[in-house]
Design an enzyme around this catalytic site. Structure first.
Site, mmCIF file in Angstrom:
data_model
loop_
_atom_site.group_PDB
_atom_site.id
_atom_site.type_symbol
_atom_site.label_atom_id
_atom_site.label_comp_id
_atom_site.label_asym_id
_atom_site.label_seq_id
_atom_site.Cartn_x
_atom_site.Cartn_y
_atom_site.Cartn_z
ATOM 1 N N ASN A 50 0.841 -1.193 0.000
ATOM 2 C CA ASN A 50 0.000 0.000 0.000
ATOM 3 C C ASN A 50 0.880 1.248 0.000
ATOM 4 O OD1 ASN A 50 -0.225 -1.288 2.904
ATOM 5 N ND2 ASN A 50 -0.727 0.848 3.313
ATOM 6 N N ASP A 51 0.790 2.143 0.964
ATOM 7 C CA ASP A 51 1.369 3.485 0.869
ATOM 8 C C ASP A 51 2.830 3.519 0.408
ATOM 9 O OD1 ASP A 51 -0.993 3.722 2.218
ATOM 10 O OD2 ASP A 51 -0.164 4.700 3.984
ATOM 11 N N PHE A 107 5.080 1.140 10.094
ATOM 12 C CA PHE A 107 4.065 1.876 9.343
ATOM 13 C C PHE A 107 4.735 2.957 8.470
ATOM 14 C CE2 PHE A 107 -0.152 1.176 11.871
ATOM 15 C CZ PHE A 107 -0.081 -0.178 11.604
ATOM 16 N N ARG A 174 0.603 9.245 13.443
ATOM 17 C CA ARG A 174 1.394 8.494 12.472
ATOM 18 C C ARG A 174 1.800 9.291 11.222
ATOM 19 N NH1 ARG A 174 -3.692 6.071 12.802
ATOM 20 N NH2 ARG A 174 -5.090 6.257 10.995
ATOM 21 N N GLU A 227 -4.316 11.059 7.151
ATOM 22 C CA GLU A 227 -3.095 10.259 7.114
ATOM 23 C C GLU A 227 -2.085 10.874 6.141
ATOM 24 O OE1 GLU A 227 -4.352 5.717 8.128
ATOM 25 O OE2 GLU A 227 -4.642 6.316 6.033
ATOM 26 N N TRP A 318 -9.237 1.984 0.008
ATOM 27 C CA TRP A 318 -9.453 1.116 1.168
ATOM 28 C C TRP A 318 -10.824 0.440 1.160
ATOM 29 C CZ3 TRP A 318 -5.775 -1.053 3.462
ATOM 30 C CH2 TRP A 318 -4.569 -0.395 3.742
#
Length: 512
Positions: A50-51, A107, A174, A227, A318
């Site tokens: 993902n990211d 993360f 985060r 985020e 998502w």
């Protein structure tokens, strides 16, 4: 004894058969199918991504780290995968850079070249690479910020023994993005307090000790979580403006995840968004109007020209990310894009363009001028574009179009993707349909052009197996969407009320 030996042999044989069967089943499970594997977009060799994370440029290489599950094709065991490129299109896969350890996941975060060795992690004449990431403790649920360093151009990292370097005992804290602030010779960290819809700004002299300076928000879209923030500069006619990108876990304009941005001023401590020209106190700026552009952040230290920046995003949402129908690997990145600051009706806006290096991979190019849609469709048939690995750029004047202009991808004679310009409303509408996927995947997206309807309009489309990226009017509006055509029995087609009368000004089709 003999009876025991026979029983043992039988059990051993049974175990061997089970082993062979399990290996066979495992190999079937792990089979990596390539039908949706794009040519121009980054994908993992296998498993989940993902990211994008830790993006920096050093010694001729663009580094891309990314959220990665080394053990499966769904989210979990978050670690940092790693790849490098010299042109942002062709990538070389490297071993996992930072791996989950002792129940602590890695993360999202960023990485910097510590040119002055402010951290003290350097060894020899070359500057250390320092990664700053959110360490997630699965036992407590707390998210804190940790660092790791590399003295071999980012090939291997050592986690700092003093981790975490920033901890406020929060479960929603985060995605640190760090950059060097030259005027005050300090590092600045941008962080999300996700459920509070706030961005915090910290400063440090050594990447280890951090002090809170200020907060921004709530503002703009405050549904879902905030985020992956990013604070950076762009220039317009010599004037520098600060941009704060805030990714949205849900509640974006097309539904699900997306990205909003704010343009304003930053004085080394506080970010203040510009007042809206329209007078609205909470005006929202979206960077992409499609379903599948998320967690985008810029490359630190990239050789950008004329005050631009380069970034890319995760090409997924998502709402359905764990269910997209790829086998053995799951997830891809958008094309890397150049960010350009522009002005429209007295308001600063951001345009996006695909990086120029993508054009180095063109295998053939066809140009048409002043042709009717009927002739354009005939040429498309001759070019055989069913594998969906091409770029198409077209210009048209609304006065030369009857009613509407529709670009369509048909799959097994059913509409998979439509991009329609409606002349009467001055709107572009995207429709994506795939009845085999979740309801959230079905989507209608819409923008209204800000210019006059009689002006020439340009559209640039990139199709790459499992995606369609649409750039309208030099990237003023962008739609990013993934698609999953069955058997690639596809057809590309333009239409209007009268295809024999409607004309394109120009159209260029490039095959990759």
């Amino acid at each position: 004894m003999e009876k025991f030996r026979k029983i043992f042999k039988i059990e051993l044989m049974m175990l061997f058969v089970v082993f062979l069967l399990s290996n066979s089943l495992q190999s079937q499970t792990d089979e990596i199918k390539e039908e949706f594997r794009p040519k121009l977009h980054f994908t993992p060799e296998k498993n989940w991504i993902n990211d994008p994370n830790g993006m920096f440029y050093y010694d001729g290489e663009y580094h891309l780290f990314y959220q990665y599950n080394p053990y499966g094709t769904k989210w979990g065991h978050m670690s940092w995968g790693h790849a490098v490129s010299t042109d942002l299109i062709k990538w070389n896969h490297l071993p996992v850079a930072l791996e989950e350890e002792n129940g602590v996941m890695i993360f999202s975060g960023s990485a910097v070249v510590d040119w002055n060795n402010s951290s003290g992690f350097g060894s020899g004449s070359k500057p250390p690479i320092v990664a700053i990431y959110t360490s997630y403790d699965a036992k407590t649920g707390f998210q804190h910020q940790s660092i790791a360093y590399s003295n071999d151009k980012g090939r291997t990292f050592t986690k700092y023994k003093g981790n975490p370097v920033l901890n406020i005992n929060s479960k929603e804290f985060r995605d640190p993005k760090v950059f060097w602030y030259e005027p005050e010779q300090k590092w600045i960290m941008t962080l999300a307090l996700s459920t509070e819809h706030k961005i915090q700004f910290y400063s440090s002299k050594n990447l280890k000790d951090w002090n809170l300076m200020s907060e921004f928000g709530p503002k703009g879209v405050i549904t879902g979580v905030w985020e992956c923030p990013d604070l950076f500069t762009l220039k317009y006619k010599g004037k520098t403006k600060w941009v704060l990108g805030v990714n949205l876990g849900s509640g974006s304009i097309a539904g699900g995840s997306g990205l909003q941005y704010f343009i304003g001023e930053f004085d080394g401590k506080n970010f203040v968004a510009d007042q809206s020209v329209s007078g609205k106190s909470n005006e929202v700026n979206y960077i992409d109007y499609g379903k599948d552009f998320y967690a985008a952040v810029t490359w630190n230290g990239a050789p950008d020209k004329k005050g631009t920046k380069t970034w890319l995003g995760w090409m997924n949402n998502w709402q359905y990310a764990n269910e997209i129908p790829t086998n053995g690997w799951r997830g891809s990145m958008s094309l890397p894009r150049k960010l350009i600051l522009d002005k429209e009706q007295g308001k600063y806006i951001i345009r996006q363009e695909a990086v120029q290096s993508v054009e180095n991979y063109i295998k053939s190019k066809t140009n048409l001028k002043g042709e009717t849609l009927a002739r354009v469709n005939q040429k498309i048939e001759e070019l055989d574009l069913k594998e969906l690995t091409f770029e198409m750029t077209y210009e048209f004047e609304p006065s030369k179009i009857n009613g509407h202009l529709e670009f369509e991808i048909l799959n097994n004679d059913k509409s998979l993707f439509q991009l329609t310009f409606n002349k009467s409303t001055n709107e572009f509408v995207v429709k994506r349909v795939d009845n085999k996927l979740k309801d959230e995947f079905q989507s209608t997206q819409k923008i209204t052009l800000s210019n006059n309807a009689d002006k020439c309009i340009n559209v640039r489309l990139f199709l790459d197996k499992n995606s369609v990226e649409v750039f309208i009017n030099d990237g003023r509006y962008v739609f990013t969407n993934v698609i999953f055509p069955k058997d690639f029995n596809t057809k590309i087609h333009f239409s209007s009320i009268d295809d024999s009368m409607s004309k394109m000004k120009t159209i260029t089709i490039s095959k990759y």
